[in-house]
Write an enzyme that holds these catalytic residues in place. Structure first.
Site, PDB file in Angstrom:
ATOM      1  N   GLU A   1       0.803  -1.234   0.000  1.00 12.16           N
ATOM      2  CA  GLU A   1       0.000   0.000   0.000  1.00 12.16           C
ATOM      3  C   GLU A   1       0.832   1.279   0.000  1.00 12.16           C
ATOM      4  OE1 GLU A   1      -3.351   0.135   2.613  1.00 12.16           O
ATOM      5  OE2 GLU A   1      -4.159  -1.762   1.859  1.00 12.16           O
TER       6      GLU A   1
ATOM      7  N   GLU B   1      -5.345  -8.660   0.270  1.00  4.73           N
ATOM      8  CA  GLU B   1      -6.141  -8.303   1.451  1.00  4.73           C
ATOM      9  C   GLU B   1      -7.584  -8.068   1.032  1.00  4.73           C
ATOM     10  OE1 GLU B   1      -4.720  -5.213   4.153  1.00  4.73           O
ATOM     11  OE2 GLU B   1      -2.659  -5.810   3.720  1.00  4.73           O
TER      12      GLU B   1
HETATM   13  C1  BG6 Z   1      -4.600  -2.367   5.084  1.00  3.33           C
HETATM   14  C2  BG6 Z   1      -3.241  -2.624   5.666  1.00  3.33           C
HETATM   15  O1  BG6 Z   1      -4.644  -1.096   4.592  1.00  3.33           O
HETATM   16  O2  BG6 Z   1      -5.684  -2.398   5.968  1.00  3.33           O
HETATM   17  C3  BG6 Z   1      -3.230  -3.546   6.895  1.00  3.33           C
HETATM   18  O3  BG6 Z   1      -2.367  -3.135   4.684  1.00  3.33           O
HETATM   19  C4  BG6 Z   1      -4.378  -3.147   7.806  1.00  3.33           C
HETATM   20  O4  BG6 Z   1      -1.978  -3.443   7.509  1.00  3.33           O
HETATM   21  C5  BG6 Z   1      -5.689  -3.324   7.040  1.00  3.33           C
HETATM   22  O5  BG6 Z   1      -4.421  -3.821   9.018  1.00  3.33           O
HETATM   23  C6  BG6 Z   1      -6.935  -3.062   7.862  1.00  3.33           C
HETATM   24  O6  BG6 Z   1      -6.886  -1.800   8.454  1.00  3.33           O
HETATM   25  P1  BG6 Z   1      -7.242  -1.595   9.993  1.00  3.33           P
HETATM   26  O7  BG6 Z   1      -6.975  -0.153  10.274  1.00  3.33           O
HETATM   27  O8  BG6 Z   1      -8.671  -1.936  10.131  1.00  3.33           O
HETATM   28  O9  BG6 Z   1      -6.339  -2.515  10.729  1.00  3.33           O
END
Ligand code: BG6
Length: 469
Positions: A165, A370
């Site tokens: 990201e 993700e």
């Molecule tokens: C992504 C990141 O943007 O979102 C992760 O790569 C992150 O590291 C994930 O944990 C979810 O975001 P959050 O703030 O809900 O943990």
């Protein structure tokens, strides 16, 4: 497009799950590891910090055994630069190499494909003190770090992700914590950092192709399609503005070797374009990523800027991320989608739409690195009934199957997260894993691993190669 029959998921589809070093490992100062910016930045005091996290550093064997039981074909995790080269450049830490060699071997033992992120937000703090990504020296340091990774692990790892990201780091720098004193770099400085990250990435990609005969490498970006709020042409232009600035500009550079024309114009007209040194264009050309890795959570809906201070607002449920820019776009609501408890839009159809757009634009296979729903899971009588997670993932996988039928080439699906990890902003109050880690914000308890309902559901989906979706 409707079909009477959907295509199957490909054979050898990488059914996986994800984590990152600083959110899962803990052991923040053990076995020679130096602090990263994440360890040193300021984070909200009411949430867990990253010092112990889910203790994956010590419990990776138990965790990977559980991943194997779930049926995972792939595990996406990140290597902490601070364990491999604690000073950022120079001496290699044998304990760091040994640790990740073991993690990779443990995956291989269960026929789980290791997918390695080289950099997930955690720059060595010693490099930050010397200017971090604002300094061109960090490009050389990253290239040297990449060489160490490829030399030591190149025979055992096929799939490499360069930088997680990059678009989040540049567009929402506060999202990963605040530097001491709380001051964030100016936009101009951030775009200079972005240029240096692009150069570092291109060098790593070229090096991977040279040193790892089986190696495949790609950028890992947070990509999402944008909807115009109405059919007013100005809303469409604004949605396109933000889609380009937020997404395509970051993927165009590794794929095409230069910035998106609209993004470049935006930078020049605001006097924010990076300084380009002689030779930079040649470095950026020919990086040739093998695939696009993509993190997808939600879509956004966009309206034309009103040109006043109300254009900028905090993203729903997340004060660290500001959306909107005068003269560029403003965030709007979408009445056709629902939202998570944290205000993130839930949009499986938008996933299909985004996959189509990414594939149409780059014609490279896509690996989802993700996707998932953050929720305050509740432990009841030793069980976690996370039907909302099953529903979220089921709908997204169905949308992906539709995208495959649309002609999109998919490599795999690694949702966030394999196990509960510290959330970037909400500690352990917001969980994503298939495996519950029994700890509270500050009470570590025994960190027992407990399989959630989604664990058993995903196991079945993998077993049947997604046929029921
Ligand atoms: C992504 C990141 O943007 O979102 C992760 O790569 C992150 O590291 C994930 O944990 C979810 O975001 P959050 O703030 O809900 O943990």
């Amino acid at each position: 497009m409707r079909y009477s029959k959907l295509n199957d998921f490909p054979d050898h589809f990488l059914w996986g799950a994800s984590s990152s070093a600083y959110q899962a490992e803990g052991a923040w100062n053990e076995d020679g590891k130096s602090p990263s910016i994440i360890d040193m930045y300021e984070h909200p005091k009411e949430y867990a910090d990253f010092k112990t996290a889910s203790d994956h550093y010590h419990r990776y064997k138990e965790d990977i055994r559980l991943f194997a039981e779930m049926g995972l074909k792939a595990y996406r995790f990140s290597i902490a630069w601070t364990r491999i080269i604690p000073d950022g450049t120079g001496e290699i830490n044998p304990a760091g190499i040994a640790h990740y060699r073991d993690v990779i071997q443990e995956c291989r033992r269960y026929h789980i494909e290791p997918i390695v992120t080289m950099y997930h937000f955690d720059l060595p703090y010693c490099l930050e003190e010397k200017g971090g990504w604002s300094s061109r020296e960090t490009i050389d340091a990253f290239e040297a770090y990449a060489k160490v990774l490829f030399t030591h692990f190149g025979n055992d790892v096929t799939y490499w992700l360069t930088i997680n990201e990059q678009n989040t780091m540049i567009l929402h720098p506060g999202a990963i914590g605040l530097p001491k004193g709380g001051t964030l770099p100016s936009k101009k400085e951030l775009y200079q950092q972005n240029h240096h990250l692009m150069l570092a990435q291109a060098k790593a990609m070229k090096l991977c192709h040279k040193l790892c005969p089986r190696g495949k490498i790609g950028p890992a970006l947070n990509l999402t399609a944008m909807y115009p709020e109405t059919c007013n042409p100005s809303d469409s232009i604004a949605a396109h503005n933000w889609e380009v600035l937020r997404c395509w500009n970051f993927a165009d550079v590794p794929v095409f070797g230069w910035y998106h024309p609209l993004a470049w114009s935006y930078l020049v007209h605001r006097e924010m374009e990076p300084e380009i040194a002689p030779g930079d264009r040649e470095i950026l050309m020919g990086a040739d990523p093998d695939f696009i890795a993509m993190n997808y959570y939600s879509t956004a809906t966009i309206a034309a800027s009103r040109g006043d201070s109300t254009d900028v607002s905090a993203r729903a449920g997340d004060q660290q991320i500001m959306l909107g820019e005068e003269g560029v776009y403003r965030a709007a609501d979408n009445p056709f989608v629902s939202k998570t408890k944290y205000g993130w839009v839930i949009d499986p159809e938008g996933f299909r739409y985004t996959l189509r757009k990414v594939y149409e634009r780059y014609r490279l296979p896509i690996l989802i690195t993700e996707n998932g729903i953050g929720a305050p899971d509740r432990l009841e009588n030793g069980q976690i009934h996370d039907d909302y997670r099953i529903e979220f993932i089921r709908r997204h996988l169905h949308a992906m199957r539709l995208a495959i039928t649309d002609g999109v080439e998919m490599l795999g699906y690694c949702p966030w997260a394999a196990l509960d990890v510290v959330s970037t902003h909400q500690g352990y109050q917001k969980r994503y894993g298939f495996i519950y880690v029994d700890r509270d914000e500050f009470d570590l308890k025994e960190m027992k691993r407990i399989k959630k309902d989604s664990f058993f559901w995903y196991q079945k989906i993998i077993e049947e190669n997604g046929n029921s979706l």
